[in-house]
Design an enzyme around this catalytic site. Structure first.
Site, short mmCIF file in Angstrom:
data_model
loop_
_atom_site.label_atom_id
_atom_site.label_comp_id
_atom_site.label_asym_id
_atom_site.label_seq_id
_atom_site.Cartn_x
_atom_site.Cartn_y
_atom_site.Cartn_z
N ASN A 194 6.35 3.85 -12.69
CA ASN A 194 5.42 2.35 -12.81
C ASN A 194 4.97 2.75 -11.58
OD1 ASN A 194 3.86 0.09 -12.54
ND2 ASN A 194 5.06 -1.40 -12.20
N LYS A 221 2.21 1.54 -9.49
CA LYS A 221 1.96 0.24 -9.39
C LYS A 221 0.11 1.20 -8.58
CE LYS A 221 5.94 -1.95 -8.76
NZ LYS A 221 6.39 -2.94 -8.13
N HIS A 226 3.79 -7.05 -17.11
CA HIS A 226 4.67 -7.24 -15.89
C HIS A 226 4.78 -8.00 -15.14
CE1 HIS A 226 5.74 -5.42 -11.79
NE2 HIS A 226 6.67 -4.46 -12.75
N GLU A 240 4.37 -8.56 -11.80
CA GLU A 240 3.31 -9.20 -11.34
C GLU A 240 1.80 -8.86 -11.78
OE1 GLU A 240 3.52 -4.56 -9.46
OE2 GLU A 240 5.81 -5.50 -8.42
N GLU A 287 13.67 -7.20 -16.18
CA GLU A 287 12.67 -6.84 -14.31
C GLU A 287 13.26 -8.08 -13.45
OE1 GLU A 287 11.01 -3.06 -13.84
OE2 GLU A 287 9.23 -4.83 -14.48
N GLY A 336 10.81 -4.87 -5.49
CA GLY A 336 10.50 -4.45 -4.73
C GLY A 336 11.01 -4.27 -3.36
N SER A 385 14.39 -2.28 -8.19
CA SER A 385 15.29 -1.35 -7.15
C SER A 385 16.52 -1.15 -7.42
CB SER A 385 15.59 -2.11 -6.23
OG SER A 385 14.63 -2.96 -5.65
#
Ligand code: PEP
Length: 256
Positions: free
Chosen positions: A12, A14, A99, A101, A171, A177, A217
């Protein structure tokens, strides 16, 4: 005996990489993969604007291309949005939906994600459906309940023939991140729980065949421990997928 589930390593990107940087990353990845091929499914999700060129750049390599989102409507007056049919028309095979985010910064709910899954699968796209708890939810001990709620709300209305095109990505938000990773034991515990949840909704065959990826991560140093767990069927990789060698090393961390 090891299970027969497909193993998937997905990148991904992003909102990273200009056009030339993105194509250069794919060229490097192609070279690495052709020097040491893999039998596993490799997926890359660049930003929308690079999709069509990415499809050409990976043609004949076996690498699949994913979008990072799509709109829930088939078409319409939705300025700035991209439909599932448009993704399919440029050769994308997968789409990442739900996701954290998108949930956090764009207010996406499980109900909306369910509509997006319908739109995507109606056009033959495979879906990487993301779920996972925040740090506060884990600390409060409500993480299993939360993940079950996310999966149930987003997936329950679909027939098993649609769910066959869904990959789940667990996730934990606290690991995305941040450099923090779920331990292999924490990942296995949640993945087994997700499989049990899928079994309750769709039966044993779907539950046993649905790939469940870990994301948060993942990097070459921790990938083998996570990917060695019996219910961890691959990874969704953010930061480490921006470096071809790291992503390639993660691919080859899947135990034989
Ligand atoms: C992700 O955003 O899907 C992700 C797993 O990111 P990172 O690997 O950077 O934590």
């Amino acid at each position: 005996m090891p299970n027969q589930r497909k193993k998937i390593i997905a990148a991904n990107w992003k909102m990273h990489k200009t056009f030339h940087e993105g194509i250069a990353l794919l060229v490097e990845l192609n070279m690495l993969i052709s020097s040491k091929p893999t039998k596993h499914t490799i997926v890359v999700a660049p930003p929308y604007i690079h999709l069509q060129s990415a499809v050409h750049a990976v043609a004949d390599t076996g690498i699949k291309v994913a979008a990072q989102n799509c709109h829930q409507a088939p078409q319409g007056a939705y300025t700035g949005e991209v439909s599932a049919e448009m993704l399919q028309s440029v050769g994308a095979e997968y789409v990442i939906l739900g996701h954290s985010e998108r949930r956090q910064y764009f207010g996406e709910t499980d109900e909306l994600v369910a509509q997006k899954i319908k739109a995507a699968t109606d056009f033959g796209l495979k879906v990487i459906f993301c779920c996972g708890e925040s740090l506060a939810e884990r600390e409060a001990g409500t993480h299993f309940e939360l993940v079950k709620h996310q999966i149930t709300t987003a997936l329950k209305s679909f027939q098993p023939r649609v769910i066959k095109d869904v990959v789940v990505a667990y996730e934990p938000v606290w690991a995305i991140g941040t450099g923090l990773t779920a331990s292999p034991e924490q990942a296995q515990e949640m993945h087994a729980f997700i499989r049990e949840t899928l079994q309750g909704l769709f039966g044993a065959e779907i539950a046993n065949n649905t790939p469940i990826l870990y994301g948060g991560s993942m990097k070459p140093a921790n990938a083998n421990g996570l990917l060695s767990q019996p219910d961890v069927d691959g990874g969704l990789i953010g930061g480490a997928s921006l470096i071809a060698q790291d992503f390639f090393d993660i691919i080859h961390s899947i135990p034989a």
